[in-house]
Write an enzyme that holds these catalytic residues in place. Structure first.
Site, mmCIF file in Angstrom:
data_model
loop_
_atom_site.group_PDB
_atom_site.id
_atom_site.type_symbol
_atom_site.label_atom_id
_atom_site.label_comp_id
_atom_site.label_asym_id
_atom_site.label_seq_id
_atom_site.Cartn_x
_atom_site.Cartn_y
_atom_site.Cartn_z
ATOM 1 N N ASP A 79 0.816 -1.211 0.000
ATOM 2 C CA ASP A 79 0.000 0.000 0.000
ATOM 3 C C ASP A 79 0.851 1.262 0.000
ATOM 4 O O ASP A 79 0.410 2.301 -0.493
ATOM 5 C CB ASP A 79 -0.936 0.008 1.215
ATOM 6 N N ILE A 82 1.192 2.343 -3.526
ATOM 7 C CA ILE A 82 -0.043 2.429 -4.312
ATOM 8 C C ILE A 82 -0.768 3.717 -3.953
ATOM 9 O O ILE A 82 -0.999 3.995 -2.770
ATOM 10 C CB ILE A 82 -0.972 1.223 -4.048
ATOM 11 N N GLU A 118 -6.916 0.778 1.431
ATOM 12 C CA GLU A 118 -6.441 2.095 1.840
ATOM 13 C C GLU A 118 -6.682 3.074 0.690
ATOM 14 O O GLU A 118 -5.914 3.114 -0.268
ATOM 15 C CB GLU A 118 -4.958 2.049 2.213
ATOM 16 N N ASP A 120 -6.562 6.579 -0.797
ATOM 17 C CA ASP A 120 -5.758 7.774 -0.532
ATOM 18 C C ASP A 120 -6.492 9.060 -0.912
ATOM 19 O O ASP A 120 -6.371 10.075 -0.225
ATOM 20 C CB ASP A 120 -4.437 7.680 -1.296
ATOM 21 N N HIS A 164 -15.832 7.578 -17.664
ATOM 22 C CA HIS A 164 -16.499 7.932 -18.915
ATOM 23 C C HIS A 164 -15.623 8.896 -19.696
ATOM 24 O O HIS A 164 -15.127 9.886 -19.142
ATOM 25 C CB HIS A 164 -17.858 8.574 -18.643
ATOM 26 N N CYS A 206 -14.681 4.663 -22.945
ATOM 27 C CA CYS A 206 -15.063 4.793 -24.346
ATOM 28 C C CYS A 206 -13.997 5.590 -25.104
ATOM 29 O O CYS A 206 -13.472 6.579 -24.583
ATOM 30 C CB CYS A 206 -16.422 5.478 -24.467
ATOM 31 N N SER A 232 -16.777 1.464 -24.871
ATOM 32 C CA SER A 232 -16.269 0.389 -24.015
ATOM 33 C C SER A 232 -17.446 -0.136 -23.200
ATOM 34 O O SER A 232 -18.051 0.612 -22.425
ATOM 35 C CB SER A 232 -15.156 0.914 -23.106
ATOM 36 N N SER A 234 -19.988 -2.563 -20.727
ATOM 37 C CA SER A 234 -20.027 -3.121 -19.375
ATOM 38 C C SER A 234 -20.263 -4.626 -19.432
ATOM 39 O O SER A 234 -20.543 -5.201 -20.483
ATOM 40 C CB SER A 234 -21.115 -2.431 -18.557
#
Length: 395
Positions: A79, A82, A118, A120, A164, A206, A232, A234
């Site tokens: 973490d 990241i 976690e 951030d 999006h 997309c 793109s 779902s």
């Protein structure tokens, strides 16, 4: 006697002179290995994972990001390396029938929110400005370490984004957007400030390929879920919560990553093939021309896993355990081999078992005969109460 002593002494000196080059050669090889290690251009990995969407109907974007988060943690990135940015808190949304959970599969067994997430940057703090500040390091001095990208010129960075988008832009919070030009300039600043060694950019949105068209900095490899002009799509609709659980591209990338272990030799060319058009419906794309290495020589773990530190030493280390302990361990190992068969690395992980298991059966529905009997009972009660003269009000 004296002659014998001089003869033995001569043989000893000759043997020493013959072995001296071999000792020097071994020492020089060790020094070369040590020098190569310390001059390595790759010593640490970082990940910046960004969900840019708000509102309940964008549940899948949060699940996308958390799924990638769990994968990189499983492969060894801690973490502390990241930076997780979630634009909305689906786990605590009032519409969530199972609070404090976010699921990415229909079987509702894999909670990607988990107990150790976690986050951030959360909610309205996820903005274009804060995202660019994280990348370029232009953040206030009071910012805690957990919210900083403390990379250097030996860092490989994975940047994953979902939300999006359109031709040349990605929306943040439905209120602002980042363009492909702004993103390319941010990466150039990172390169000029020596903030990365190699960078892997993945975007699930997309017209995602439009976001890497303007990249001009070296050592960048980019992947997108769709080409310019394509949506793109779902994946995995869940009637229980009324939304889709994931996007198609990230779903198949996650399935691919669950088969990877820290010692895997799988390369980036394999990642390019995980979601063909027959599965994604859209056409995934990738760009490798700014990248200096051949993708087939780039391991998946060069970005998704941790870098294992190796210490080179000339000292002799005894690897022989105590005889009593070794004997008992062999006996125990023999018993374990009789009780269980060897498992692959991925099979030992509960996450992999959950992903590949069959979905649960659908909720119970009454059989057709029960429905017909119920209607017959209703009609009989109606006739008994009102008579046949009210039949015309039914038909």
């Amino acid at each position: 006697m004296v002659g014998t002593w001089f003869l033995c002494r001569g043989f000893t000196t000759l043997a020493g002179l013959l072995l001296l080059p071999f000792g020097s050669l071994a020492a020089s090889q060790i020094e070369d290995q040590a020098e190569q290690f310390f001059r390595s251009g790759h010593t640490n990995n970082w990940a910046v994972l960004v969900c840019t969407s708000r509102f309940w109907f964008n549940y899948r974007h949060v699940a996308n990001t958390l799924s990638v988060y769990r994968s990189v943690k499983r492969l060894g990135i801690p973490d502390s390396h990241i930076v997780l940015m979630l634009a909305d808190d689906m786990a605590c949304n009032p519409r969530n029938p199972k609070p404090a959970t976010v699921y990415s599969h229909k079987n509702m067994e894999l909670n990607v929110y988990g107990d150790d997430v976690e986050v951030d940057y959360r909610s309205y703090v996820v903005t274009v400005e804060n995202f660019l500040r994280v990348l370029t390091g232009r953040i206030p001095p009071s910012t805690p370490r957990s919210k900083r990208l403390l990379s250097d010129d030996r860092s490989n960075i994975l940047i994953y984004m979902t939300g999006h988008g359109g031709n040349g832009f990605l929306k943040f919070q439905d209120s602002e957007e980042i363009t492909n030009i702004e993103l390319a300039d941010a990466f150039e600043q990172m390169w000029q400030k020596r903030r990365y060694n190699e960078l892997l950019f993945i975007i699930d949105t997309c017209q995602g390929a439009s976001m890497y068209e303007r990249f001009y900095s070296p050592n960048i490899m980019a992947l997108a879920s769709s080409q310019v002009g394509e949506d793109s799509l779902s994946h995995q609709p869940d009637p229980a919560i009324g939304v889709h659980l994931m996007d198609r591209y990230t779903f198949y990338v996650l399935e691919f990553l669950e088969e990877i272990n820290p010692a895997s030799q799988t390369n980036m060319n394999d990642l390019f093939q995980v979601c063909p058009k027959s599965l994604c419906v859209s056409t995934p794309g990738h760009r490798t021309d700014p990248f200096q290495r051949d993708p087939k020589h780039v391991l998946i773990t060069d970005f998704f896993g941790s870098v294992r530190k190796v210490e080179i030493t000339t000292e002799t280390i005894s690897l022989q355990p105590d005889s009593g302990i070794m004997k008992s361990s062999h006996e125990k190992a023999g018993m374990d081999e009789e009780l269980m068969e060897p498992l692959k690395y991925a099979e030992q992980l509960p996450v992999a078992q959950i992903i590949h298991q069959k979905p649960k059966l659908k909720d119970w529905h009454p059989p057709g005969g029960f429905i017909l009997g119920l209607w017959a009972l209703i009609i009989m009660v109606f006739f008994k109460t009102y008579g046949i003269k009210h039949m015309k009000f039914i038909f």
